[in-house]
Design a protein around this motif. Structure first.
Motif, PDB file in Angstrom:
ATOM      1  N   PRO A 113       0.817  -1.209   0.000  1.00 25.53           N
ATOM      2  CA  PRO A 113       0.000   0.000   0.000  1.00 25.53           C
ATOM      3  C   PRO A 113       0.861   1.274   0.000  1.00 25.53           C
ATOM      4  N   PRO A 114       0.362   2.417  -0.495  1.00 25.31           N
ATOM      5  CA  PRO A 114      -1.025   2.598  -0.933  1.00 25.31           C
ATOM      6  C   PRO A 114      -1.293   2.224  -2.393  1.00 25.31           C
ATOM      7  N   VAL A 115      -0.255   2.154  -3.244  1.00 29.62           N
ATOM      8  CA  VAL A 115      -0.557   1.939  -4.670  1.00 29.62           C
ATOM      9  C   VAL A 115       0.125   0.688  -5.229  1.00 29.62           C
ATOM     10  N   SER A 136      -1.127  -1.959  -9.667  1.00 27.10           N
ATOM     11  CA  SER A 136       0.165  -1.389  -9.289  1.00 27.10           C
ATOM     12  C   SER A 136       0.346  -0.001  -9.900  1.00 27.10           C
ATOM     13  N   GLY A 137       0.880   0.906  -9.093  1.00 28.20           N
ATOM     14  CA  GLY A 137       1.188   2.279  -9.544  1.00 28.20           C
ATOM     15  C   GLY A 137       2.546   2.356 -10.221  1.00 28.20           C
ATOM     16  N   GLY A 138       3.160   1.190 -10.474  1.00 30.09           N
ATOM     17  CA  GLY A 138       4.413   1.191 -11.231  1.00 30.09           C
ATOM     18  C   GLY A 138       5.643   1.077 -10.347  1.00 30.09           C
ATOM     19  N   PHE A 139       6.773   1.151 -10.998  1.00 24.97           N
ATOM     20  CA  PHE A 139       8.050   1.061 -10.297  1.00 24.97           C
ATOM     21  C   PHE A 139       8.096   2.124  -9.206  1.00 24.97           C
ATOM     22  N   ASP A 140       8.722   1.783  -8.097  1.00 25.88           N
ATOM     23  CA  ASP A 140       8.753   2.697  -6.960  1.00 25.88           C
ATOM     24  C   ASP A 140       9.616   3.923  -7.300  1.00 25.88           C
ATOM     25  N   VAL A 141       8.930   5.047  -7.510  1.00 22.91           N
ATOM     26  CA  VAL A 141       9.618   6.259  -7.977  1.00 22.91           C
ATOM     27  C   VAL A 141      10.673   6.742  -6.967  1.00 22.91           C
ATOM     28  N   ARG A 142      10.494   6.337  -5.706  1.00 22.91           N
ATOM     29  CA  ARG A 142      11.490   6.771  -4.704  1.00 22.91           C
ATOM     30  C   ARG A 142      12.878   6.252  -5.035  1.00 22.91           C
ATOM     31  N   ASN A 143      12.922   5.135  -5.783  1.00 21.79           N
ATOM     32  CA  ASN A 143      14.235   4.603  -6.167  1.00 21.79           C
ATOM     33  C   ASN A 143      14.988   5.560  -7.087  1.00 21.79           C
ATOM     34  N   PHE A 144      14.223   6.303  -7.906  1.00 23.45           N
ATOM     35  CA  PHE A 144      14.895   7.278  -8.781  1.00 23.45           C
ATOM     36  C   PHE A 144      15.561   8.350  -7.934  1.00 23.45           C
ATOM     37  N   GLN A 145      14.857   8.749  -6.872  1.00 24.48           N
ATOM     38  CA  GLN A 145      15.446   9.754  -5.970  1.00 24.48           C
ATOM     39  C   GLN A 145      16.747   9.207  -5.385  1.00 24.48           C
ATOM     40  N   GLY A 150      -8.486  -1.180 -10.554  1.00 25.81           N
ATOM     41  CA  GLY A 150      -7.848   0.116 -10.294  1.00 25.81           C
ATOM     42  C   GLY A 150      -6.683   0.368 -11.236  1.00 25.81           C
ATOM     43  N   GLN A 151      -5.609   0.940 -10.647  1.00 27.17           N
ATOM     44  CA  GLN A 151      -4.522   1.400 -11.517  1.00 27.17           C
ATOM     45  C   GLN A 151      -3.580   0.278 -11.970  1.00 27.17           C
ATOM     46  N   ALA A 152      -3.305   0.258 -13.259  1.00 27.65           N
ATOM     47  CA  ALA A 152      -2.177  -0.543 -13.778  1.00 27.65           C
ATOM     48  C   ALA A 152      -1.325   0.471 -14.524  1.00 27.65           C
ATOM     49  N   ILE A 153      -0.318   0.957 -13.836  1.00 28.85           N
ATOM     50  CA  ILE A 153       0.403   2.128 -14.318  1.00 28.85           C
ATOM     51  C   ILE A 153       1.887   1.834 -14.416  1.00 28.85           C
ATOM     52  N   GLY A 154       2.529   2.392 -15.419  1.00 29.52           N
ATOM     53  CA  GLY A 154       3.976   2.247 -15.561  1.00 29.52           C
ATOM     54  C   GLY A 154       4.376   0.782 -15.560  1.00 29.52           C
ATOM     55  N   GLY A 155       5.355   0.460 -14.700  1.00 30.23           N
ATOM     56  CA  GLY A 155       5.825  -0.926 -14.608  1.00 30.23           C
ATOM     57  C   GLY A 155       4.688  -1.904 -14.333  1.00 30.23           C
ATOM     58  N   GLY A 156       3.625  -1.436 -13.661  1.00 29.88           N
ATOM     59  CA  GLY A 156       2.468  -2.298 -13.382  1.00 29.88           C
ATOM     60  C   GLY A 156       1.803  -2.744 -14.675  1.00 29.88           C
ATOM     61  N   ILE A 184      11.731   6.603 -19.977  1.00 34.69           N
ATOM     62  CA  ILE A 184      10.804   5.861 -20.835  1.00 34.69           C
ATOM     63  C   ILE A 184      10.497   4.559 -20.102  1.00 34.69           C
ATOM     64  N   PRO A 185       9.480   3.832 -20.500  1.00 38.59           N
ATOM     65  CA  PRO A 185       9.231   2.557 -19.838  1.00 38.59           C
ATOM     66  C   PRO A 185      10.488   1.686 -19.894  1.00 38.59           C
ATOM     67  N   GLY A 186      10.693   0.929 -18.826  1.00 42.38           N
ATOM     68  CA  GLY A 186      11.915   0.116 -18.782  1.00 42.38           C
ATOM     69  C   GLY A 186      11.636  -1.372 -18.699  1.00 42.38           C
ATOM     70  N   TYR A 187      10.347  -1.736 -18.643  1.00 40.76           N
ATOM     71  CA  TYR A 187      10.028  -3.175 -18.579  1.00 40.76           C
ATOM     72  C   TYR A 187       9.282  -3.628 -19.834  1.00 40.76           C
ATOM     73  N   GLY A 188       9.746  -3.125 -20.968  1.00 38.14           N
ATOM     74  CA  GLY A 188       9.207  -3.612 -22.244  1.00 38.14           C
ATOM     75  C   GLY A 188       7.993  -2.863 -22.749  1.00 38.14           C
ATOM     76  N   THR A 205       9.538  17.183  -9.110  1.00 35.43           N
ATOM     77  CA  THR A 205       8.197  17.767  -9.243  1.00 35.43           C
ATOM     78  C   THR A 205       7.128  16.779  -8.788  1.00 35.43           C
ATOM     79  N   PHE A 206       7.322  15.499  -9.136  1.00 39.10           N
ATOM     80  CA  PHE A 206       6.356  14.460  -8.728  1.00 39.10           C
ATOM     81  C   PHE A 206       6.183  14.470  -7.207  1.00 39.10           C
ATOM     82  N   PHE A 207       7.287  14.466  -6.488  1.00 37.83           N
ATOM     83  CA  PHE A 207       7.179  14.410  -5.022  1.00 37.83           C
ATOM     84  C   PHE A 207       6.755  15.767  -4.444  1.00 37.83           C
ATOM     85  N   ALA A 208       7.190  16.847  -5.092  1.00 37.53           N
ATOM     86  CA  ALA A 208       6.794  18.182  -4.603  1.00 37.53           C
ATOM     87  C   ALA A 208       5.285  18.328  -4.665  1.00 37.53           C
TER      88      ALA A 208
HETATM   89  C1  LIG Z   1      10.677   0.746 -15.132  1.00 39.60           C
HETATM   90  C2  LIG Z   1       9.310   1.324 -15.221  1.00 39.60           C
HETATM   91  O1  LIG Z   1       8.930   1.412 -16.547  1.00 39.60           O
HETATM   92  C3  LIG Z   1       9.343   2.650 -14.619  1.00 39.60           C
HETATM   93  C4  LIG Z   1       8.089   3.000 -13.915  1.00 39.60           C
HETATM   94  O2  LIG Z   1       7.180   2.268 -13.646  1.00 39.60           O
HETATM   95  S1  LIG Z   1       8.170   4.603 -13.455  1.00 39.60           S
HETATM   96  C5  LIG Z   1       6.789   4.786 -12.458  1.00 39.60           C
HETATM   97  C6  LIG Z   1       5.641   5.049 -13.276  1.00 39.60           C
HETATM   98  N1  LIG Z   1       4.559   5.320 -12.409  1.00 39.60           N
HETATM   99  C7  LIG Z   1       4.172   6.542 -12.171  1.00 39.60           C
HETATM  100  O3  LIG Z   1       4.748   7.524 -12.591  1.00 39.60           O
HETATM  101  C8  LIG Z   1       2.935   6.568 -11.331  1.00 39.60           C
HETATM  102  C9  LIG Z   1       2.973   7.672 -10.435  1.00 39.60           C
HETATM  103  N2  LIG Z   1       1.824   7.655  -9.607  1.00 39.60           N
HETATM  104  C10 LIG Z   1       0.647   8.158 -10.002  1.00 39.60           C
HETATM  105  O4  LIG Z   1       0.419   8.531 -11.126  1.00 39.60           O
HETATM  106  C11 LIG Z   1      -0.405   8.266  -8.963  1.00 39.60           C
HETATM  107  O5  LIG Z   1       0.261   8.315  -7.723  1.00 39.60           O
HETATM  108  C12 LIG Z   1      -1.399   7.106  -8.912  1.00 39.60           C
HETATM  109  C13 LIG Z   1      -2.302   7.243 -10.148  1.00 39.60           C
HETATM  110  C14 LIG Z   1      -0.701   5.781  -8.908  1.00 39.60           C
HETATM  111  C15 LIG Z   1      -2.251   7.220  -7.636  1.00 39.60           C
HETATM  112  O6  LIG Z   1      -2.803   8.496  -7.577  1.00 39.60           O
HETATM  113  P1  LIG Z   1      -3.588   8.979  -6.256  1.00 39.60           P
HETATM  114  O7  LIG Z   1      -4.554   7.950  -5.869  1.00 39.60           O
HETATM  115  O8  LIG Z   1      -4.056  10.362  -6.538  1.00 39.60           O
HETATM  116  O9  LIG Z   1      -2.525   9.014  -5.092  1.00 39.60           O
HETATM  117  P2  LIG Z   1      -1.174   9.850  -4.938  1.00 39.60           P
HETATM  118  O10 LIG Z   1      -1.372  10.887  -3.895  1.00 39.60           O
HETATM  119  O11 LIG Z   1      -0.646  10.276  -6.246  1.00 39.60           O
HETATM  120  O12 LIG Z   1      -0.217   8.723  -4.375  1.00 39.60           O
HETATM  121  C16 LIG Z   1      -0.441   8.140  -3.102  1.00 39.60           C
HETATM  122  C17 LIG Z   1       0.902   7.884  -2.479  1.00 39.60           C
HETATM  123  O13 LIG Z   1       1.558   6.882  -3.253  1.00 39.60           O
HETATM  124  C18 LIG Z   1       2.834   7.335  -3.656  1.00 39.60           C
HETATM  125  N3  LIG Z   1       3.105   6.793  -4.986  1.00 39.60           N
HETATM  126  C19 LIG Z   1       2.282   6.794  -6.054  1.00 39.60           C
HETATM  127  N4  LIG Z   1       2.878   6.183  -7.071  1.00 39.60           N
HETATM  128  C20 LIG Z   1       4.077   5.790  -6.645  1.00 39.60           C
HETATM  129  C21 LIG Z   1       5.165   5.108  -7.239  1.00 39.60           C
HETATM  130  N5  LIG Z   1       5.122   4.675  -8.496  1.00 39.60           N
HETATM  131  N6  LIG Z   1       6.255   4.894  -6.492  1.00 39.60           N
HETATM  132  C22 LIG Z   1       6.331   5.301  -5.212  1.00 39.60           C
HETATM  133  N7  LIG Z   1       5.334   5.954  -4.589  1.00 39.60           N
HETATM  134  C23 LIG Z   1       4.233   6.183  -5.306  1.00 39.60           C
HETATM  135  C24 LIG Z   1       2.722   8.849  -3.682  1.00 39.60           C
HETATM  136  O14 LIG Z   1       3.984   9.458  -3.553  1.00 39.60           O
HETATM  137  C25 LIG Z   1       1.819   9.102  -2.497  1.00 39.60           C
HETATM  138  O15 LIG Z   1       2.634   9.006  -1.345  1.00 39.60           O
HETATM  139  P3  LIG Z   1       2.355   9.947  -0.077  1.00 39.60           P
HETATM  140  O16 LIG Z   1       0.989   9.579   0.394  1.00 39.60           O
HETATM  141  O17 LIG Z   1       3.443   9.594   0.857  1.00 39.60           O
HETATM  142  O18 LIG Z   1       2.432  11.353  -0.565  1.00 39.60           O
END
Ligand SMILES: C[C@H](O)CC(=O)SCCNC(=O)CCNC(=O)[C@H](O)C(C)(C)COP(=O)(O)OP(=O)(O)OC[C@H]1O[C@@H](n2cnc3c(N)ncnc32)[C@H](O)[C@@H]1OP(=O)(O)O
Length: 726
Positions: free
Chosen positions: A22-24, A61-70, A106-112, A140-144, A284-287
């Motif tokens: 959790p949360p995403v 899944s909201g994708g790869f954990d963006v905190r790792n980029f930080q 729900g969300q299937a985003i990025g790596g998800g 860019i996407p990194g998992y294909g 900007t994402f975290f800000a």
């Molecule tokens: C290798 C791969 O190809 C690379 C990737 O996958 S890169 C990552 C791609 N994914 C993204 O960019 C997704 C980013 N996240 C989002 O778009 C949106 O957060 C979401 C649609 C998943 C959810 O949106 P929403 O419900 O409004 O919640 P939101 O406030 O944004 O996020 C909730 C919490 O999850 C965290 N979170 C969301 N996505 C995250 C992610 N991918 N990694 C780490 N933390 C994430 C947020 O920072 C936030 O944390 P906080 O409560 O401590 O501030």
């Protein structure tokens, strides 16, 4: 730590692998390792015939954990982005001897989404959101993703989804071929299990996305499409590398095959991570998320009160924009004006705003009608008794505002929020004649208010936490990014950016061509330079803000007669088609040569060249406009106008359209270096005067070699208090 991935094998022979983070359900390193381990276990076990991959709670899944980029940006350690594209998605999931079906809720985003595309079928609930938003964080996407998406939805749609980071619904995904079935959430797992068994029993096709070619066009056709997008991107996004990289990865896969594409994608993403673009966008994402956390407001267990009915006083440009934003988000609005003529104009402006949104496709006809049904025009305060919030948006006249607030204080209920959209007047003065200072707050929208995403919430010493929380909640409900700031001259954004205009005017007085100044700032990434911006926002606003600024910050203001000379020449900017530029319907603004005599007169009147010839490079022009902005940002930080430096970053990105890929004004300044900025300002101060005088905050940070964003260390006094409290 409990495992974030589980495997549960049913009597039907289906192993359900479930992500729980959790949360995403972000794909943290431990989650990726967990998925791999559970797959290996499922492959080993004889009682598993097929696999269903899913997520716990309401996200896949909201994708790869963006905190790792930080972490990578902080440490330079690339192991935070493991190369698992081939190992996990290709070898472990897609080429496994047992089929996988992903069940998406729900969300299937990025790596998800990328892992989902590695599965052999995808079942989703109607609320599923499918998106590859990697470009929004500068990679860019990194998992294909660049390889499987075009193979599932075709190249043009894949380009659109990737380059615009455009989300699609499950229904659209089904129509495009990305999703195999859309089912209710109650049936999601049951159907996914049956589907997986059917594939295992060869009753349904065993599809591997990476090997598909049926949706791909021919290589020459694909190259043509890609080339045309590449050319467009060079114009639209000239300063960033990731759009080009994404197109390179797509092209590689189409020309040399999916596997080659995956390898290219991986090489590209590993280079992109280190770019300043990625650093800026991740910041900007975290800000953007940090800004919603306000100490002593959002962390003290207060609950936002519902705001169902609002009143907007004043139906001019700002009032009508604010009302549009509210009714569009299902909040009833009473628009109050002083006469039926003005009221009619305001109501018409709101209808036109909605029509404009409808024409652009951002509003359906039903929604437009519903929004209009929530609007009511009134000429007095008699129906204000049950409104939850009033936003005053009349002209910037202190006495008028004061009288409005003392009147509404009498008619509104004691819980009603009393907000003002002033951009120039001290809130304490606005509320001076009331005894309701705890519910007086600034709701500073940016024009056009129904489109611009920033909402500065201005609090005084007396504004209650509940009122701030309520306004933050309304702000988010109407799709704004609320940034809480302290009451001060011009608040956070206009104050930080006043030297943007004044610095540019100073350069004009030094003989620098104003169109060159605009070009330099546009090339930096501002949507327009300072002079075009003035033309667009109107000279009235610029004069009002300038007046306030020069009286509040006289020692550090540059007073230019340029705007007065422009007005005296009958120019109003875009409003009458005559400004620094000429505006004609249907064509781009053109520099107006007839401005030159005005500029010469301005140079003569300011007389700061003292007979010198000033030769400045583009870089110097950029710095002489933006470093004073950084300098004022330092003062804003020093005075605690914003909660944290990243709040000012996000406010400048969404309020001034400062390029998000540069991370906002403070982040950018830190990347340039406080010492360099300080020394440059110091030099210009000697040459050109107090406008460039470095602030104490900047001087201190530069001399101690610490970043501008870093919170100030507690002073000795604070430490004494802290020690005494133990
Ligand atoms: C290798 C791969 O190809 C690379 C990737 O996958 S890169 C990552 C791609 N994914 C993204 O960019 C997704 C980013 N996240 C989002 O778009 C949106 O957060 C979401 C649609 C998943 C959810 O949106 P929403 O419900 O409004 O919640 P939101 O406030 O944004 O996020 C909730 C919490 O999850 C965290 N979170 C969301 N996505 C995250 C992610 N991918 N990694 C780490 N933390 C994430 C947020 O920072 C936030 O944390 P906080 O409560 O401590 O501030």
């Amino acid at each position: 730590m409990a495992s974030r991935v589980s495997l549960e094998v049913g009597d039907d022979g289906v192993g359900v692998i479930r992500i729980f983070n959790p949360p995403v359900n972000a794909l943290a390193l431990s989650v990726l390792v967990g998925i791999k381990e559970k797959y290996m276990e499922a492959m080993r076990r004889d009682d598993v015939k097929a696999i269903v991959l899913t997520g716990q709670s309401n996200a896949f899944s909201g994708g790869f954990d963006v905190r790792n980029f930080q972490e990578i940006h902080r440490t330079g350690d690339m192991s935070f982005l493991p190369e698992i594209s081939v190992d996990l998605v290709c070898n472990t999931i897609e080429d496994a001897k047992k089929p996988s079906v992903v069940a998406i809720s729900g969300q299937a985003i990025g790596g998800g989404l990328e892992i989902s595309m590695g599965c052999h079928a995808r079942i989703a609930t109607p609320d599923a959101v499918l998106c590859l938003p990697e470009l929004t964080v500068g990679i860019i996407p990194g998992y294909g993703g660049t390889q499987r998406l075009p193979r599932l939805v075709g190249l043009p749609k894949a380009i659109e989804m990737l380059l615009l980071s455009k989300p699609i619904t499950a229904k659209e995904g089904k129509e495009l071929g990305l999703i195999d079935a859309v089912v209710s959430s109650e049936n999601l797992l049951r159907i996914a299990r049956l589907w997986a068994l059917d594939i295992a029993d060869r009753c349904k096709p065993w599809m591997t996305s990476l090997r598909r070619t049926d949706k791909l066009c021919s290589v020459p056709e694909a190259r043509k499409i890609i080339e045309s997008v590449r050319q467009k991107m060079k114009v639209i996004a000239p300063n960033v590398p990731h759009h080009e990289a994404c197109l390179d990865a797509l092209e590689e896969g189409i020309v040399f095959g999916g596997h080659a594409g995956i390898l290219k994608e991986s090489r590209l993403i590993h280079n992109l991570i280190y770019t300043s673009t990625c650093k800026g966008l991740v910041h900007t994402f975290f800000a953007e998320r940090a800004v919603s956390k306000v100490p002593n407001v959002t962390n003290i267990k207060l609950k936002p009160r519902p705001i169902r009915k609002a009143a907007v006083i004043g139906g001019g440009l700002m009032g009508s924009g604010i009302a549009t934003a509210l009714i569009q988000s299902d909040i009833s609005v009473m628009l109050k004006e002083v006469s039926s003529d003005f009221l009619e104009k305001g109501m018409k402006a709101i209808a036109e705003n909605l029509q404009g949104l409808f024409n652009k496709g951002s509003l359906t006809e039903d929604k437009m009608d519903k929004a209009l049904s929530l609007l009511k025009g009134v000429l007095d305060y008699s129906e204000f008794g049950d409104v939850d919030m009033v936003i005053e948006a009349v002209v910037e006249d202190v006495q008028l505002k004061q009288s409005i607030f003392s009147e509404i204080e009498k008619v509104c209920s004691p819980h009603c929020i009393l907000a003002t959209n002033t951009s120039t007047i001290d809130l304490n003065i606005v509320g001076e004649k009331t005894s309701s200072q705890d519910r007086i707050v600034g709701a500073h929208f940016f024009s056009p208010a129904h489109l611009m995403p920033l909402l500065e919430i201005v609090r005084t010493e007396k504004t209650s936490a509940q009122v701030i929380l309520d306004l933050m909640t309304v702000g988010r409900a109407i799709n704004k990014i609320p940034v809480v700031v302290r009451n001060c001259t011009a608040f956070a954004v206009n104050r930080t950016f006043f030297p943007y205009t004044q610095g540019a005017q100073l350069l004009v007085s030094l003989g620098v061509d104003l169109y060159r100044i605009d070009r330099v700032l546009s090339e930096f990434g501002m949507p327009m330079g300072p002079f075009q911006l003035q033309d667009v926002t109107g000279y009235g606003v610029a004069v009002a803000i300038n007046k306030m600024i020069t009286s509040a910050f006289s020692g550090r203001s540059f007073e230019s007669p340029l705007l007065d000379l422009m007005i005296a020449d009958g120019r109003k900017g875009k409003a009458n088609g005559k400004g620094y530029y000429m505006y004609e319907k249907g064509s781009k603004p053109k520099p107006d040569p007839s401005v030159q005599p005005i500029i010469q007169e301005c140079i003569r009147l300011t007389n700061i060249m003292h007979g010198r010839k000033v030769n400045l490079s583009d870089q110097e022009i950029l710095e002489m406009v933006l470093f004073p902005v950084v300098n004022e940002a330092c003062r804003v930080l020093d005075e605690g106008v914003v909660v944290r430096a990243s709040d000012l970053d996000i406010a400048t990105v969404v309020g001034m359209s400062f390029p998000s890929y540069r991370g906002g004004i403070v982040f950018w300044a830190d990347s340039v270096g406080p010492l360099y900025i300080y020394e440059s300002l110091k030099k210009w101060e000697v040459e050109y005067g107090g406008f460039f005088k470095p602030s104490q905050y900047l001087e201190e940070r530069a001399s101690r070699d610490i970043s501008l964003a870093q919170p100030a260390p507690p002073s000795t006094l604070d430490l004494d208090v802290l020690i005494a409290s133990f």
